[in-house]
Write an enzyme that holds these catalytic residues in place. Structure first.
Site, PDB file in Angstrom:
ATOM      1  N   CYS A 131      47.321  47.080  35.040  1.00  0.00           N
ATOM      2  CA  CYS A 131      48.085  46.411  33.965  1.00  0.00           C
ATOM      3  C   CYS A 131      49.381  47.154  33.649  1.00  0.00           C
ATOM      4  CB  CYS A 131      47.267  46.336  32.678  1.00  0.00           C
ATOM      5  SG  CYS A 131      45.624  45.733  32.899  1.00  0.00           S
TER       6      CYS A 131
ATOM      7  N   VAL B  49      37.638  46.052  54.262  1.00  0.00           N
ATOM      8  CA  VAL B  49      36.347  45.506  54.690  1.00  0.00           C
ATOM      9  C   VAL B  49      36.609  44.108  55.247  1.00  0.00           C
ATOM     10  CG1 VAL B  49      34.045  44.789  53.946  1.00  0.00           C
ATOM     11  CG2 VAL B  49      35.090  46.845  52.969  1.00  0.00           C
TER      12      VAL B  49
ATOM     13  N   THR C  57      36.304  43.061  44.759  1.00  0.00           N
ATOM     14  CA  THR C  57      37.546  42.964  45.543  1.00  0.00           C
ATOM     15  C   THR C  57      38.736  42.422  44.755  1.00  0.00           C
ATOM     16  OG1 THR C  57      36.686  40.857  46.339  1.00  0.00           O
ATOM     17  CG2 THR C  57      36.460  42.717  47.829  1.00  0.00           C
TER      18      THR C  57
ATOM     19  N   ALA D   4      41.610  40.278  42.997  1.00  0.00           N
ATOM     20  CA  ALA D   4      42.349  39.058  43.317  1.00  0.00           C
ATOM     21  C   ALA D   4      43.725  39.407  43.864  1.00  0.00           C
ATOM     22  CB  ALA D   4      42.487  38.205  42.063  1.00  0.00           C
TER      23      ALA D   4
ATOM     24  N   GLY E 296      49.939  33.106  39.104  1.00  0.00           N
ATOM     25  CA  GLY E 296      48.479  33.213  39.044  1.00  0.00           C
ATOM     26  C   GLY E 296      47.904  33.952  40.243  1.00  0.00           C
TER      27      GLY E 296
ATOM     28  N   ASN F 141      20.293  41.983  46.861  1.00  0.00           N
ATOM     29  CA  ASN F 141      20.921  43.326  46.863  1.00  0.00           C
ATOM     30  C   ASN F 141      22.459  43.251  46.931  1.00  0.00           C
ATOM     31  OD1 ASN F 141      21.064  42.525  49.513  1.00  0.00           O
ATOM     32  ND2 ASN F 141      20.636  44.559  50.374  1.00  0.00           N
ATOM     33  N   ILE F 142      23.010  42.139  46.440  1.00  0.00           N
ATOM     34  CA  ILE F 142      24.475  42.024  46.360  1.00  0.00           C
ATOM     35  C   ILE F 142      24.878  41.609  44.935  1.00  0.00           C
ATOM     36  CG2 ILE F 142      26.538  40.834  47.219  1.00  0.00           C
ATOM     37  CD1 ILE F 142      25.236  40.620  49.913  1.00  0.00           C
ATOM     38  N   TYR F 143      25.787  42.364  44.365  1.00  0.00           N
ATOM     39  CA  TYR F 143      26.313  42.093  43.016  1.00  0.00           C
ATOM     40  C   TYR F 143      27.819  41.856  43.118  1.00  0.00           C
ATOM     41  CZ  TYR F 143      21.894  43.793  41.076  1.00  0.00           C
ATOM     42  OH  TYR F 143      20.574  43.928  40.746  1.00  0.00           O
TER      43      TYR F 143
ATOM     44  N   ASP G 115      37.606  40.424  38.879  1.00  0.00           N
ATOM     45  CA  ASP G 115      38.417  39.224  39.158  1.00  0.00           C
ATOM     46  C   ASP G 115      37.873  38.368  40.306  1.00  0.00           C
ATOM     47  OD1 ASP G 115      40.117  40.218  37.252  1.00  0.00           O
ATOM     48  OD2 ASP G 115      41.909  40.182  38.498  1.00  0.00           O
TER      49      ASP G 115
HETATM   50  C1  LIG Z   1      51.152  43.239  36.573  1.00  0.00           C
HETATM   51  C2  LIG Z   1      49.791  42.971  36.011  1.00  0.00           C
HETATM   52  C3  LIG Z   1      49.603  43.016  34.637  1.00  0.00           C
HETATM   53  C4  LIG Z   1      48.341  42.784  34.098  1.00  0.00           C
HETATM   54  N1  LIG Z   1      48.204  42.850  32.752  1.00  0.00           N
HETATM   55  C5  LIG Z   1      46.979  42.667  32.209  1.00  0.00           C
HETATM   56  C6  LIG Z   1      46.789  42.782  30.799  1.00  0.00           C
HETATM   57  O1  LIG Z   1      47.736  43.018  30.043  1.00  0.00           O
HETATM   58  N2  LIG Z   1      45.525  42.614  30.299  1.00  0.00           N
HETATM   59  C7  LIG Z   1      44.460  42.358  31.114  1.00  0.00           C
HETATM   60  O2  LIG Z   1      43.342  42.235  30.632  1.00  0.00           O
HETATM   61  N3  LIG Z   1      44.621  42.237  32.457  1.00  0.00           N
HETATM   62  C8  LIG Z   1      45.837  42.373  33.019  1.00  0.00           C
HETATM   63  N4  LIG Z   1      45.996  42.263  34.373  1.00  0.00           N
HETATM   64  C9  LIG Z   1      44.821  41.868  35.196  1.00  0.00           C
HETATM   65  C10 LIG Z   1      43.967  43.088  35.547  1.00  0.00           C
HETATM   66  O3  LIG Z   1      44.751  44.049  36.181  1.00  0.00           O
HETATM   67  C11 LIG Z   1      42.827  42.643  36.444  1.00  0.00           C
HETATM   68  O4  LIG Z   1      42.025  41.740  35.708  1.00  0.00           O
HETATM   69  C12 LIG Z   1      41.970  43.823  36.897  1.00  0.00           C
HETATM   70  O5  LIG Z   1      42.732  44.701  37.674  1.00  0.00           O
HETATM   71  C13 LIG Z   1      40.771  43.334  37.707  1.00  0.00           C
HETATM   72  O6  LIG Z   1      40.081  44.439  38.190  1.00  0.00           O
HETATM   73  P1  LIG Z   1      39.156  44.332  39.491  1.00  0.00           P
HETATM   74  O7  LIG Z   1      38.520  45.666  39.638  1.00  0.00           O
HETATM   75  O8  LIG Z   1      38.290  43.149  39.398  1.00  0.00           O
HETATM   76  O9  LIG Z   1      40.145  44.018  40.700  1.00  0.00           O
HETATM   77  P2  LIG Z   1      41.491  44.644  41.198  1.00  0.00           P
HETATM   78  O10 LIG Z   1      42.136  45.456  40.151  1.00  0.00           O
HETATM   79  O11 LIG Z   1      42.265  43.541  41.811  1.00  0.00           O
HETATM   80  O12 LIG Z   1      41.035  45.627  42.359  1.00  0.00           O
HETATM   81  C14 LIG Z   1      40.375  45.190  43.511  1.00  0.00           C
HETATM   82  C15 LIG Z   1      40.550  46.222  44.590  1.00  0.00           C
HETATM   83  O13 LIG Z   1      39.812  45.831  45.754  1.00  0.00           O
HETATM   84  C16 LIG Z   1      40.616  46.000  46.894  1.00  0.00           C
HETATM   85  N5  LIG Z   1      40.187  45.095  47.959  1.00  0.00           N
HETATM   86  C17 LIG Z   1      40.284  43.749  47.979  1.00  0.00           C
HETATM   87  N6  LIG Z   1      39.773  43.242  49.125  1.00  0.00           N
HETATM   88  C18 LIG Z   1      39.353  44.317  49.825  1.00  0.00           C
HETATM   89  C19 LIG Z   1      38.746  44.449  51.106  1.00  0.00           C
HETATM   90  N7  LIG Z   1      38.469  43.382  51.876  1.00  0.00           N
HETATM   91  N8  LIG Z   1      38.459  45.688  51.557  1.00  0.00           N
HETATM   92  C20 LIG Z   1      38.734  46.783  50.804  1.00  0.00           C
HETATM   93  N9  LIG Z   1      39.305  46.704  49.577  1.00  0.00           N
HETATM   94  C21 LIG Z   1      39.610  45.491  49.101  1.00  0.00           C
HETATM   95  C22 LIG Z   1      42.019  45.669  46.393  1.00  0.00           C
HETATM   96  O14 LIG Z   1      43.010  46.137  47.216  1.00  0.00           O
HETATM   97  C23 LIG Z   1      42.001  46.377  45.034  1.00  0.00           C
HETATM   98  O15 LIG Z   1      42.320  47.722  45.162  1.00  0.00           O
HETATM   99  C24 LIG Z   1      47.234  42.494  34.949  1.00  0.00           C
HETATM  100  C25 LIG Z   1      47.434  42.450  36.330  1.00  0.00           C
HETATM  101  C26 LIG Z   1      48.696  42.684  36.858  1.00  0.00           C
HETATM  102  C27 LIG Z   1      48.868  42.630  38.341  1.00  0.00           C
END
Ligand SMILES: Cc1cc2nc3c(=O)[nH]c(=O)nc-3n(C[C@H](O)[C@H](O)[C@H](O)COP(=O)(O)OP(=O)(O)OC[C@H]3O[C@@H](n4cnc5c(N)ncnc54)[C@H](O)[C@@H]3O)c2cc1C
Length: 421
Positions: free
Chosen positions: A43, A79, A106, A108, A237, A268-270, A274
């Site tokens: 964020c 992966v 993973t 979005a 989005g 065994n998968i959670y 996002d």
């Molecule tokens: C600029 C920006 C501003 C934001 N501002 C806000 C805010 O103000 N408030 C708020 O609540 N949320 C905000 N968000 C959203 C928030 O960042 C996300 O909801 C949060 O990061 C989700 O976390 P996550 O762990 O689900 O996924 P992510 O943070 O997307 O992390 C997933 C990780 O998995 C990795 N990955 C994906 N596929 C694979 C694969 N096949 N193999 C290996 N690794 C993989 C990705 O590279 C990444 O490192 C913002 C997002 C952005 C981009």
């Protein structure tokens, strides 16, 4: 000793790893990420781009976090596939890794429209620190930039570019900014504040083409109008990262479908964050709430369950907050009643001069959503009303008052222990 594999090294993945370690000190925990950076606060990357936050401040955990918690981190390792029948993942480099239990976190990626020229050099999403660094590197030679999309990320990108003295035009297909977070009245306040600070908006228009040979020269709109730009940031989005599960028996709609334990349809998968569809409190069904605190909480619950616990996921709520040039805005739960939907009541205060807007949406005397602009100090208490389903009829007339607060609802609050969190 159990081996737990986590795909994703961000809000959900880290929170799950911490919960697993808390409940199982001996287990092997392996985290795979296709980024080349330790976990950071996603964020904050727009504030990093703006120059408001230094790089060292956006790390999510201290550098020794992985060693301290005996977590093996594999960076730059994508992966490619999950094989649920063999409880095994395959990396892009063909390495195979077995797991007892897997967490898919993973996240979005930015949705890119199919506009002509979208693949040109100089078109970016703003999702990773790498994106922010690449955009930042171009700013010294960028006079004019264009942001496609007026959602949270689009506006944060526009703010950052303006702070770096680049002219910004934001092109939005809908007639308002933040259409997934605010109603049009609240959006008007935010747009005005951004315009007062030099950001231009083109509403109700889509981009027809990104023009240029090699580098970007201009943007052509659907109406035929065009303007010069050399940098484009897309904020239209996000789409959950489903690549490793697409060919598997793991069930997904928009995101991976989870149950109350955040377990997928395979024991065994959670899934968390996002990339996961989970229970939404105001919708009463499954959806992806792509928000940082939601990902953290889901990671915590999934991690505890992976390590043998039986934690029930209480459900999430669409909520968001922003602040641009000193004007804060918050939206909680349902922020707009669809035309013709019966049974809702809206309480509203709109004061243009004071830059103040409050709207509280009630259904059958229960708060189901709210928008606050200008004065957001009651976000916590309103969130409490929504989450705990506190009936408001006895104090409905006070809800919009400036001095409304916890004292008015104290007797009705169920979770008094976590009153101010
Ligand atoms: C600029 C920006 C501003 C934001 N501002 C806000 C805010 O103000 N408030 C708020 O609540 N949320 C905000 N968000 C959203 C928030 O960042 C996300 O909801 C949060 O990061 C989700 O976390 P996550 O762990 O689900 O996924 P992510 O943070 O997307 O992390 C997933 C990780 O998995 C990795 N990955 C994906 N596929 C694979 C694969 N096949 N193999 C290996 N690794 C993989 C990705 O590279 C990444 O490192 C913002 C997002 C952005 C981009």
């Amino acid at each position: 000793m159990k081996q737990y594999v986590i795909i994703g090294n961000s809000a959900a993945g880290i929170s799950a790893a911490e919960a697993i370690r808390k409940n199982d000190v001996a287990a092997k925990i392996l985290i795979f990420s296709d980024e080349d950076y330790p976990a950071y606060c996603r964020c904050l990357i727009s504030y990093y781009l703006a120059g408001d936050v230094k790089e060292e401040k956006i790390l999510y955990r201290p550098e020794d976090f992985y060693r301290e918690n005996n977590i093996e981190l594999f960076l730059n390792k994508k992966v490619a596939r999950i094989d649920p029948k063999k409880s095994r993942i395959t990396l892009e480099d063909k390495t195979q890794v077995s797991y007892d239990t897997l967490l898919i976190a993973t996240g979005a990626s930015p949705k890119l429209p199919e506009t002509k020229g979208i693949k040109k050099r100089g078109v970016f999403g703003l999702r990773t620190i790498k994106d922010a660094k690449e955009i930042s590197g171009l700013l010294p030679i960028t006079k004019a930039a264009c942001v496609l999309g007026g959602g949270l990320v689009g506006l944060k990108a526009a703010y950052a570019l303006k702070k770096r003295n680049v002219g910004v035009k934001v092109v939005i297909k809908s007639r308002q900014v933040l259409s997934q977070m605010l109603d049009s009245e609240a959006a008007g306040f935010v747009q005005k504040r951004l315009e007062e600070n030099g950001i231009e908006f083109i509403l109700g228009e889509d981009v027809a083409e990104i023009i240029g040979n090699g580098d970007i020269k201009a943007i052509k709109l659907g109406s035929g109008k065009a303007f010069e730009t050399s940098l484009v940031v897309v904020g239209k989005g996000v789409t959950p990262n489903m690549d490793p599960i697409k060919e598997t028996e793991i069930k997904f709609n928009e995101g991976i479908i989870t149950n109350n334990l955040l377990q997928a349809n395979i024991a065994n998968i959670y899934a968390a964050g996002d990339c996961a569809e989970s229970f939404d409190l105001t919708l009463g069904g499954l959806c992806v709430n792509a928000l940082w605190p939601v990902a953290v909480e889901q990671g915590r619950v999934a991690g505890a369950n992976i390590a043998g616990g039986n934690l029930n996921y209480a459900g999430s709520l669409g909520m968001n907050s922003i602040e641009f040039f000193g004007l804060p805005a918050v939206s909680l739960g349902i922020y707009k009643v669809k035309d013709g939907e019966a049974g809702f009541e809206e309480l509203k205060l709109h004061d243009t001069k004071a830059n103040l807007y409050k709207k509280i949406i009630l259904k059958d005397n229960f708060a189901v959503g709210a928008i606050l602009v200008g004065d957001i100090k009651n976000s916590g208490v309103l969130l409490r009303l929504i989450r705990e389903r506190i009936e408001v009829s006895s104090f409905k007339d006070k809800l919009l008052r400036e001095n409304f607060g916890y004292p008015d609802i104290m007797a009705l609050v169920k979770d008094k222990e976590h009153l101010y969190v």
